[in-house]
Design an enzyme around this catalytic site. Structure first.
Site, PDB file in Angstrom:
ATOM      1  N   GLU A 139     -26.518 -35.793 -23.942  1.00  0.00           N
ATOM      2  CA  GLU A 139     -25.846 -36.607 -25.760  1.00  0.00           C
ATOM      3  C   GLU A 139     -25.353 -35.944 -25.661  1.00  0.00           C
ATOM      4  OE1 GLU A 139     -30.071 -37.537 -25.274  1.00  0.00           O
ATOM      5  OE2 GLU A 139     -30.160 -39.655 -23.635  1.00  0.00           O
ATOM      6  N   THR A 164     -10.858 -50.640 -19.787  1.00  0.00           N
ATOM      7  CA  THR A 164     -11.338 -49.673 -18.548  1.00  0.00           C
ATOM      8  C   THR A 164     -11.054 -48.319 -18.317  1.00  0.00           C
ATOM      9  OG1 THR A 164     -10.613 -51.239 -17.366  1.00  0.00           O
ATOM     10  CG2 THR A 164     -12.296 -51.863 -18.208  1.00  0.00           C
ATOM     11  N   LYS A 206      -8.849 -49.382 -13.900  1.00  0.00           N
ATOM     12  CA  LYS A 206      -7.790 -51.022 -13.403  1.00  0.00           C
ATOM     13  C   LYS A 206      -6.246 -50.727 -13.211  1.00  0.00           C
ATOM     14  CE  LYS A 206     -10.894 -54.098 -14.863  1.00  0.00           C
ATOM     15  NZ  LYS A 206     -11.226 -55.635 -15.566  1.00  0.00           N
ATOM     16  N   ARG A 255     -13.918 -45.218 -11.552  1.00  0.00           N
ATOM     17  CA  ARG A 255     -14.436 -46.937 -12.736  1.00  0.00           C
ATOM     18  C   ARG A 255     -15.674 -45.988 -14.658  1.00  0.00           C
ATOM     19  NH1 ARG A 255     -14.885 -51.461 -11.115  1.00  0.00           N
ATOM     20  NH2 ARG A 255     -13.746 -50.554  -9.242  1.00  0.00           N
ATOM     21  N   TYR A 296     -27.054 -32.501 -18.297  1.00  0.00           N
ATOM     22  CA  TYR A 296     -27.542 -33.917 -19.460  1.00  0.00           C
ATOM     23  C   TYR A 296     -26.541 -33.301 -20.971  1.00  0.00           C
ATOM     24  CZ  TYR A 296     -30.517 -37.858 -19.276  1.00  0.00           C
ATOM     25  OH  TYR A 296     -31.337 -39.002 -19.333  1.00  0.00           O
ATOM     26  N   ASP A 341      -9.447 -55.952 -26.059  1.00  0.00           N
ATOM     27  CA  ASP A 341      -9.505 -55.153 -24.932  1.00  0.00           C
ATOM     28  C   ASP A 341      -7.816 -55.031 -23.802  1.00  0.00           C
ATOM     29  OD1 ASP A 341     -10.455 -55.348 -22.566  1.00  0.00           O
ATOM     30  OD2 ASP A 341     -12.394 -56.295 -22.652  1.00  0.00           O
TER      31      ASP A 341
HETATM   32  C1  LIG Z   1     -12.859 -55.889 -16.360  1.00  0.00           C
HETATM   33  C2  LIG Z   1     -12.778 -55.971 -17.311  1.00  0.00           C
HETATM   34  C3  LIG Z   1     -13.730 -55.821 -18.876  1.00  0.00           C
HETATM   35  C4  LIG Z   1     -15.211 -55.377 -18.086  1.00  0.00           C
HETATM   36  O1  LIG Z   1     -15.279 -53.993 -17.034  1.00  0.00           O
HETATM   37  P1  LIG Z   1     -16.556 -53.429 -16.453  1.00  0.00           P
HETATM   38  O2  LIG Z   1     -15.616 -52.544 -16.188  1.00  0.00           O
HETATM   39  O3  LIG Z   1     -16.076 -54.873 -15.448  1.00  0.00           O
HETATM   40  O4  LIG Z   1     -17.503 -53.576 -17.403  1.00  0.00           O
HETATM   41  C5  LIG Z   1     -13.718 -55.957 -19.865  1.00  0.00           C
HETATM   42  N1  LIG Z   1     -12.704 -56.965 -20.533  1.00  0.00           N
HETATM   43  C6  LIG Z   1     -11.806 -57.306 -19.865  1.00  0.00           C
HETATM   44  C7  LIG Z   1     -10.536 -57.942 -20.480  1.00  0.00           C
HETATM   45  C8  LIG Z   1     -11.934 -57.316 -18.393  1.00  0.00           C
HETATM   46  O5  LIG Z   1     -10.229 -57.694 -17.871  1.00  0.00           O
END
Ligand SMILES: *Cc1c(COP(=O)(O)O)cnc(C)c1O
Length: 424
Positions: A49, A219, A222, A228, A47, A193
């Protein structure tokens, strides 16, 4: 304790599935073995936090060093001045940014989900669309691209507090400088994002959001090819624009407001085992091999788009600048759902996707999204893209022929033996 064979047998089956198939889901990738090793470690027991050096629990000296390494590496990779690597996912990172920037009922402006945006950018089924008041910009029907004049028109009309650029299914680059000019004009905070193209941006193969956007989320699993998870970064710190004050009455820094929005704002304890795996992935991303990998991802996407176009498939916007493409199947008279089903049966994994101005539901769709990050990690090159396009076309033109599906599946499984995955 007895070994849990039920679960470990299933994990073995999933590894087999990943090895045998062609992974074209644009948001997926294969991490290195050391990323998986870090994720499967004893750090899950801890933990922690709070932040490195400022924890609510004892015994954090070692995880503090792990998390500090992750932060330092990601800052170096993107040229950021601050990062929080604790968000459990991309959606969690966006929820924290919204908590920091918006009050319930405030307006936000994002990219339309059915045109390639993301659920966490103001969809009515997501907290971003339930708690805040969302508005959306689209792509143009003729060009398949975002028109910045239209974005500006909506921004001036609605005066959102937060503007979001970034997408899950958009094959073109983003004009961050113009987005920033619009945000400044209406007094909005600008969030990029970069969940999808983060790896390409880190390798400097796409426009850089860091100098232009107040806040960047991504993220890590990807194109960045880590575990993840999610994270938040900024390119410039200073007094926060939301009027958040310390107990002494001074304005808090933007970074302090974002840290508080992650914990305790939206999350509890950080996943230190995942943060360790993020640090490993960021270390890998700082190498020349990673840049060469991203160059190949982009070359493969271009080659796949060309090969599909040559077979009369319509790519939204006519091509790709990044790692993915969205294909409109309406001229082939099949739905995205039918295409996805046939491909998956032949061990070619891709996802059905709405296309802009789609007349079918999100469960059926008229499109399919293809991406090259995962197959490029497997070692595929441009010549393999022509082969993949040929298989996809054989399945699509003969969509219900189980014989064709079985034949393609056999060829795919045999072909993938050339591209080993997690062999040691
Ligand atoms: C994949 C994605 C997310 C979310 O990611 P998670 O890890 O699945 O919550 C947020 N924004 C965009 C543009 C994405 O393509």
């Amino acid at each position: 304790m007895q070994r849990d064979t039920a679960i470990f047998d299933l994990i073995g089956k999933e590894l087999h599935r990943q090895r045998e198939g062609i992974e074209l889901i644009a948001s997926e990738n294969f991490t290195s073995a050391q990323v998986i090793e870090a994720m499967g470690s004893c750090l899950t027991n801890k933990y922690a936090e709070g932040l490195p050096g400022k924890r609510y629990y004892g015994g954090c000296e070692i995880v503090d060093q792990v998390e500090t390494l992750a932060i330092e590496r990601i800052k170096k990779l993107f040229g950021a001045v601050w990062a929080n690597v604790q968000p459990h996912s991309g959606a969690q990172a966006n929820a924290a940014v919204m908590l920091a920037c918006l009050k319930p009922g405030d307006k936000l402006l994002g990219f339309n989900l059915s045109h390639g945006g993301h659920l966490s950018h103001g969809s009515p089924v997501n907290l971003s669309g339930k708690i805040y008041q969302p508005f959306h910009y689209n792509v143009e029907q003729e060009t398949g691209r975002v028109d910045m004049n239209k974005v500006r028109e909506i921004a001036i009309k609605e005066r959102p507090k937060l503007i979001i650029c970034g997408a899950s299914a958009y094959s073109r680059d983003w004009d961050y400088a113009t987005f920033r000019a619009i945000a400044d004009e209406v007094g909005a905070v600008l969030l990029a994002d970069i969940a999808h193209p983060a790896g390409l941006i880190a390798a400097k193969l796409l426009n850089d959001p860091i100098p232009h956007c107040h806040i960047i989320t991504t993220t890590t699993h990807k194109t960045l090819r880590g575990p993840r998870g999610g994270l938040i970064m900024i390119g410039k710190d200073g007094e926060n624009p939301f009027g958040e004050k310390t107990l002494k009455g001074e304005l808090k820094s933007l970074s302090a407001v974002l840290d508080a929005a992650v914990f305790p704002g939206t999350q509890g304890g950080p996943l230190e085992h995942v943060i360790a795996a993020k640090a490993v992935a960021f270390g890998e991303a700082l190498t020349d091999e990673f840049v060469a990998y991203q160059v190949q991802v982009k070359k493969n996407a271009h080659a796949l788009a060309e090969a599909m176009t040559a077979k009369d498939y319509k790519i939204i916007s006519g091509g790709t600048d990044n790692h993915m493409m969205l294909i409109d199947l309406r001229n082939k008279n099949i739905s995205g759902k039918q295409a996805e089903n046939a491909l998956v049966k032949a061990d070619i994994t891709a996802n059905k996707n709405m296309v802009p101005y789609d007349d079918k539901s999100p469960f059926v769709t008229s499109g399919i999204r293809l991406g090259t990050p995962a197959i490029t990690t497997r070692g595929m090159k441009e010549k393999d893209m022509a082969q993949i396009a040929a298989w996809i076309d054989r399945l699509v033109v003969d969509i219900e022929n189980e014989g064709t599906i079985a034949k393609v599946k056999g060829e795919v499984n045999e072909y993938m033996k050339q591209f080993p995955l997690y062999e040691k």
